[in-house]
Scaffold this active site. Structure first.
Site, PDB file in Angstrom:
ATOM      1  N   TYR A  72       0.970  -1.213   0.101  1.00  0.00           N
ATOM      2  CA  TYR A  72       0.027  -0.087   0.033  1.00  0.00           C
ATOM      3  C   TYR A  72       0.803   1.037  -0.099  1.00  0.00           C
ATOM      4  O   TYR A  72       0.631   2.336  -0.660  1.00  0.00           O
ATOM      5  CB  TYR A  72      -1.030  -0.010   1.280  1.00  0.00           C
ATOM      6  CG  TYR A  72      -2.060   1.188   1.178  1.00  0.00           C
ATOM      7  CD1 TYR A  72      -3.269   0.864   0.781  1.00  0.00           C
ATOM      8  CD2 TYR A  72      -1.558   2.369   1.524  1.00  0.00           C
ATOM      9  CE1 TYR A  72      -4.057   1.827   0.630  1.00  0.00           C
ATOM     10  CE2 TYR A  72      -2.468   3.340   1.663  1.00  0.00           C
ATOM     11  CZ  TYR A  72      -3.714   3.193   1.138  1.00  0.00           C
ATOM     12  OH  TYR A  72      -4.834   4.530   1.099  1.00  0.00           O
ATOM     13  N   PHE A 124      -6.765  20.562 -24.193  1.00  0.00           N
ATOM     14  CA  PHE A 124      -7.394  19.504 -24.708  1.00  0.00           C
ATOM     15  C   PHE A 124      -8.833  19.243 -23.778  1.00  0.00           C
ATOM     16  O   PHE A 124      -8.942  20.180 -22.822  1.00  0.00           O
ATOM     17  CB  PHE A 124      -6.856  18.078 -24.756  1.00  0.00           C
ATOM     18  CG  PHE A 124      -7.591  16.949 -25.419  1.00  0.00           C
ATOM     19  CD1 PHE A 124      -7.724  17.247 -26.747  1.00  0.00           C
ATOM     20  CD2 PHE A 124      -7.896  15.800 -24.901  1.00  0.00           C
ATOM     21  CE1 PHE A 124      -8.333  16.377 -27.544  1.00  0.00           C
ATOM     22  CE2 PHE A 124      -8.744  14.927 -25.646  1.00  0.00           C
ATOM     23  CZ  PHE A 124      -8.824  15.013 -26.954  1.00  0.00           C
ATOM     24  N   ASP A 125      -9.827  18.525 -24.415  1.00  0.00           N
ATOM     25  CA  ASP A 125     -11.277  18.682 -23.494  1.00  0.00           C
ATOM     26  C   ASP A 125     -11.179  18.550 -22.146  1.00  0.00           C
ATOM     27  O   ASP A 125     -11.735  19.409 -21.368  1.00  0.00           O
ATOM     28  CB  ASP A 125     -12.118  17.692 -24.318  1.00  0.00           C
ATOM     29  CG  ASP A 125     -11.733  16.206 -24.310  1.00  0.00           C
ATOM     30  OD1 ASP A 125     -10.525  15.727 -23.697  1.00  0.00           O
ATOM     31  OD2 ASP A 125     -12.326  15.490 -25.009  1.00  0.00           O
ATOM     32  N   ASP A 215       1.522  20.281 -20.480  1.00  0.00           N
ATOM     33  CA  ASP A 215       0.535  19.045 -20.597  1.00  0.00           C
ATOM     34  C   ASP A 215       1.272  17.987 -21.502  1.00  0.00           C
ATOM     35  O   ASP A 215       1.202  18.264 -22.870  1.00  0.00           O
ATOM     36  CB  ASP A 215      -0.511  19.640 -21.242  1.00  0.00           C
ATOM     37  CG  ASP A 215      -1.713  18.254 -21.502  1.00  0.00           C
ATOM     38  OD1 ASP A 215      -1.413  17.102 -21.347  1.00  0.00           O
ATOM     39  OD2 ASP A 215      -2.788  18.570 -21.842  1.00  0.00           O
ATOM     40  N   ALA A 217       1.156  14.851 -22.726  1.00  0.00           N
ATOM     41  CA  ALA A 217       0.750  13.478 -23.070  1.00  0.00           C
ATOM     42  C   ALA A 217       1.660  13.154 -24.275  1.00  0.00           C
ATOM     43  O   ALA A 217       1.764  11.680 -24.074  1.00  0.00           O
ATOM     44  CB  ALA A 217      -0.831  13.501 -23.450  1.00  0.00           C
ATOM     45  N   LYS A 258      -0.398   7.557 -23.421  1.00  0.00           N
ATOM     46  CA  LYS A 258      -0.117   7.759 -24.912  1.00  0.00           C
ATOM     47  C   LYS A 258       1.327   7.531 -25.029  1.00  0.00           C
ATOM     48  O   LYS A 258       1.663   6.261 -25.436  1.00  0.00           O
ATOM     49  CB  LYS A 258      -0.401   9.316 -25.450  1.00  0.00           C
ATOM     50  CG  LYS A 258      -1.751   9.746 -25.555  1.00  0.00           C
ATOM     51  CD  LYS A 258      -2.504   9.944 -24.256  1.00  0.00           C
ATOM     52  CE  LYS A 258      -3.818  10.750 -24.427  1.00  0.00           C
ATOM     53  NZ  LYS A 258      -4.617  10.988 -23.158  1.00  0.00           N
ATOM     54  N   HIS A 452     -19.494  15.592 -25.374  1.00  0.00           N
ATOM     55  CA  HIS A 452     -19.425  14.695 -26.431  1.00  0.00           C
ATOM     56  C   HIS A 452     -19.278  13.357 -25.928  1.00  0.00           C
ATOM     57  O   HIS A 452     -19.567  12.441 -26.892  1.00  0.00           O
ATOM     58  CB  HIS A 452     -18.285  15.141 -27.250  1.00  0.00           C
ATOM     59  CG  HIS A 452     -16.866  15.211 -26.488  1.00  0.00           C
ATOM     60  ND1 HIS A 452     -16.852  16.145 -25.392  1.00  0.00           N
ATOM     61  CD2 HIS A 452     -15.645  14.521 -26.563  1.00  0.00           C
ATOM     62  CE1 HIS A 452     -15.586  15.914 -24.924  1.00  0.00           C
ATOM     63  NE2 HIS A 452     -15.003  14.984 -25.526  1.00  0.00           N
TER      64      HIS A 452
HETATM   65  N1  F0G Z   1      -3.991  16.227 -22.213  1.00  0.00           N
HETATM   66  C1  F0G Z   1      -3.873  15.904 -23.466  1.00  0.00           C
HETATM   67  C2  F0G Z   1      -3.223  16.654 -24.532  1.00  0.00           C
HETATM   68  C3  F0G Z   1      -4.743  14.606 -23.935  1.00  0.00           C
HETATM   69  O1  F0G Z   1      -4.564  14.514 -25.364  1.00  0.00           O
HETATM   70  C4  F0G Z   1      -5.596  14.103 -22.675  1.00  0.00           C
HETATM   71  C5  F0G Z   1      -6.242  12.884 -23.436  1.00  0.00           C
HETATM   72  C6  F0G Z   1      -5.321  14.260 -21.491  1.00  0.00           C
HETATM   73  C7  F0G Z   1      -4.591  15.439 -21.351  1.00  0.00           C
HETATM   74  C8  F0G Z   1      -6.110  13.624 -20.484  1.00  0.00           C
HETATM   75  O2  F0G Z   1      -5.381  12.318 -20.261  1.00  0.00           O
HETATM   76  O3  F0G Z   1      -7.244  10.781 -20.889  1.00  0.00           O
HETATM   77  O4  F0G Z   1      -5.143  10.115 -19.432  1.00  0.00           O
HETATM   78  O5  F0G Z   1      -7.104  11.373 -18.539  1.00  0.00           O
HETATM   79  N2  F0G Z   1      -6.396  12.601 -24.344  1.00  0.00           N
HETATM   80  C9  F0G Z   1      -7.118  11.461 -25.010  1.00  0.00           C
HETATM   81  C10 F0G Z   1      -7.579  11.642 -26.582  1.00  0.00           C
HETATM   82  C11 F0G Z   1      -8.164  11.049 -24.339  1.00  0.00           C
HETATM   83  O6  F0G Z   1      -8.096  10.845 -26.947  1.00  0.00           O
HETATM   84  O7  F0G Z   1      -6.762  12.526 -27.220  1.00  0.00           O
HETATM   85  P1  F0G Z   1      -6.346  11.200 -19.729  1.00  0.00           P
END
Ligand code: F0G
Length: 460
Positions: A72, A124-125, A215, A217, A258, A452
Site C-alpha cells: 500500500y 484538450f477537452d 501538458d 501526453a 499515450k 461529447h
Molecule cells: N492532455 C492531453 C493533451 C490529452 O490528449 C489528454 C487525453 C489528456 C490530457 C487527458 O488524459 O485521458 O489520460 O485522462 N486525450 C485522449 C485523447 C483521451 O483521445 O486525445 P487522460
C-alpha cells in the site's frame, strides 16, 4: 507516395476482429444515437477513436509487471517509477496518478479558482474541463498557422507569444493562475511545439511570475519532431530534447496512456521538490487517487509505466511512428483530400469543414464525417471540433471551434500498414461522396460537462 517503414515489432499475440456489414453498422450507429463513444467496441473494425490507453505493451513491459510490488505504501515499484521519471524529465518530485485528468484534478485547483484564468496553446477537452471545474476560465493563444489546414509549417502547435502577452496584459498577471503548454498540441492536430517557442513561452512566464505547466501526453513525439525539423536540434538526442523542454517548466501533468505506451497511468512532476505546494499535491492525491506512492495504480502498472517511458523514447520506434502517420498523409495529398497538414504525431485530422462546407458548425461537420467513415468501413474516429468544444460555461451557448476536424488517432503498436491502407481507401470513397451529404446532426440530449462522450444526436 511516402515509403512505409516496416513495423519495428513482431506480433506475439493476436485479438480477432469481428467483420460487420454496412447494414449492421448503420443499425449500430443509430442505436448509439450517432455518438461513436457509445458504440460497442466489437462493432468497430479499426478503432482510431483514441491513441490513449489503446497501445500494445511489449514483452519487456509484461515481464516487468510480474515484479509489481503491491504494498500500500512505499512499494519498490513506486521507487523504480520515480527514478525513471527523475532520470528522463529531471523533475525532482514525481507523483504517479491513474491517468492524465487525475493529474489535472490534483494540480489545477492549487493554482486556479473562480476569477482567474489559465492560458494554453490550446486545451484538450479534459484539461479545459478541469480548469472550469476549478472555477477558472480558459484563454487560448493558438498559433494562427494551425487555423489553415493546408498551410504546411513545421510547428503549427506553437504558442502565439503575442497573444499570450496580450491575454496577460488584459487580465493582469496576478489573475493568470497558470500557463499550459500542450506537447504535442492535440486539438491543433497533433502538431508539435518548437524548443524555441517553449523557451519564449518560459521567458514570458518568468517575466510575469506565472507558473508554467507542460501538458505532456505526447512529449516523445514532440521531441522527435523537434529533432527532425528544428534548426540546431538535429544532433541532439530525443532524450536531450525532452530534458530541454522539461527544464523550462515548473511542473508537468501527463497522461502516460499515450507516449509511455501503457493502458493506464499518469504522472505529475514538479521541478523543485521544495516547492511549497507539494504537500497540497500529496494531500489531493490521497483524497482523490489513493496514497501518494501508488496514486490509483497497481504496483504492476507502475512497473509497466517505468519501462514504457523509455520504450516511448526509442528513436527507431519514434521514426516509424511519425513515418507511418506521414504515409497516410501522403495518400491524402495524392488524392487532394484535406487534412491538417503536415500530418501530426498521433494521427490524421481530416478537415471536415472542407469535406462539408455547407454544413454549419452547430450541425457538427466533424461528427458527420466520423459517422460516414464508420458506416463505410467500421472505422471509429472522433470529432475534434465544435461537438467536442461544447457550450460556454457562462452563457450555455454552443462554442465555435477554430477547426472542425475528424480525428484518426492511431494506437501504438496495434495496427499494421494493411489496416491503414483499408482506412485510406474508405476515406477516399467518403470524400468522393461528400456532395451527397447535405445536413448534419442536432443534439437531443447532453450532460453539462464533457458532453461529447455521452450526448445523443439525431440527423437534422
Ligand atoms: N492532455 C492531453 C493533451 C490529452 O490528449 C489528454 C487525453 C489528456 C490530457 C487527458 O488524459 O485521458 O489520460 O485522462 N486525450 C485522449 C485523447 C483521451 O483521445 O486525445 P487522460
Amino acid at each position: 507516395m511516402q515509403r512505409f517503414m516496416p513495423e519495428p515489432y513482431r506480433i506475439k499475440m493476436v485479438e480477432p476482429i469481428k467483420v460487420t456489414t454496412r447494414e449492421e453498422r448503420e443499425q449500430a450507429i443509430r442505436e448509439a444515437d450517432y455518438n461513436l463513444f457509445r458504440l460497442k467496441g466489437e462493432d468497430v473494425y479499426v478503432d482510431t477513436l483514441t491513441d490513449s490507453g489503446t497501445n500494445s505493451m511489449s514483452d519487456q513491459q509484461w515481464s516487468a509487471m510480474m515484479r509489481g510490488d503491491e504494498a500500500y505504501a512505499g512499494g519498490k515499484s513506486y521507487y523504480r517509477l520515480v527514478e525513471a521519471g527523475q532520470d528522463i524529465f529531471g523533475h525532482r518530485f514525481i507523483q504517479p496518478v491513474h491517468q492524465g485528468r487525475a493529474a489535472e484534478k490534483v494540480l489545477l485547483p492549487i493554482f486556479l479558482h473562480k476569477g482567474n484564468y489559465a492560458i494554453a496553446n490550446l486545451f484538450f477537452d479534459t484539461t479545459r474541463a478541469h480548469v472550469e471545474l476549478a472555477g477558472a476560465r480558459c484563454l487560448e493563444a493558438c498559433n494562427p498557422q494551425a487555423l489553415d489546414s493546408s498551410l504546411r509549417a513545421p510547428f503549427k502547435g506553437n504558442m502565439d507569444i503575442a497573444q499570450l502577452r496580450k491575454h496577460i496584459e488584459e487580465k493582469g498577471a496576478s489573475n493568470i493562475g497558470m500557463v499550459v503548454m500542450t506537447i504535442t498540441n492535440n486539438s491543433a492536430g497533433g502538431q508539435p511545439v518548437s524548443l524555441q517557442n517553449m523557451k519564449e513561452t518560459a521567458a514570458v512566464c518568468r517575466e510575469y511570475g506565472i507558473h508554467l505547466n507542460i501538458d505532456a501526453a505526447r512529449f516523445a513525439e514532440n521531441a522527435m519532431f523537434v529533432k527532425l525539423r528544428e534548426e540546431g536540434c538535429q544532433d541532439l538526442s530525443v532524450r536531450d530534447i525532452t530534458r530541454a523542454f522539461f527544464d523550462l517548466a515548473d511542473s508537468f501533468t501527463m497522461s502516460a496512456k499515450k507516449d509511455a505506451i501503457v493502458n493506464m497511468g499518469g504522472l505529475l512532476g514538479v521541478k523543485d521538490d521544495k516547492a511549497p505546494y507539494i504537500q497540497q499535491i500529496k494531500a489531493n492525491c490521497i483524497s482523490y487517487e489513493g496514497f501518494y506512492t501508488y496514486g490509483g495504480l497497481n504496483g504492476r502498472d507502475l512497473e509497466a509505466l517505468a519501462v514504457g517511458l523509455y520504450e516511448g523514447l526509442d528513436e527507431h520506434w519514434l521514426r516509424y511512428r511519425l513515418q507511418s502517420i506521414a504515409y497516410m498523409g501522403s495518400f491524402l495529398d495524392d488524392k487532394g483530400i484535406p487534412y491538417q497538414s503536415p500530418a501530426g504525431g498521433h494521427g490524421i485530422f481530416l478537415d471536415a469543414k472542407r469535406f462539408y462546407p455547407h454544413i454549419p458548425y452547430d450541425q457538427f461537420p466533424g461528427q458527420v464525417l466520423a459517422v460516414e467513415l464508420y458506416k463505410e468501413c467500421g472505422l471509429r474516429t472522433c470529432d475534434i471540433g465544435s461537438f467536442m468544444m461544447g457550450n460556454d460555461p457562462d452563457t450555455g451557448k454552443q462554442l465555435r471551434s477554430y477547426n472542425e476536424f475528424t480525428r484518426l488517432a492511431i494506437p501504438r503498436r496495434v495496427y499494421t500498414q494493411s489496416h491503414y491502407d483499408m482506412v485510406l481507401d474508405a476515406i477516399h470513397v467518403v470524400w468522393n461522396n461528400r456532395e451527397n451529404i447535405r445536413t448534419g446532426y442536432k443534439i437531443t440530449w447532453e450532460p453539462p460537462i464533457l458532453r461529447h462522450f455521452q450526448a445523443s444526436l439525431a440527423p437534422v
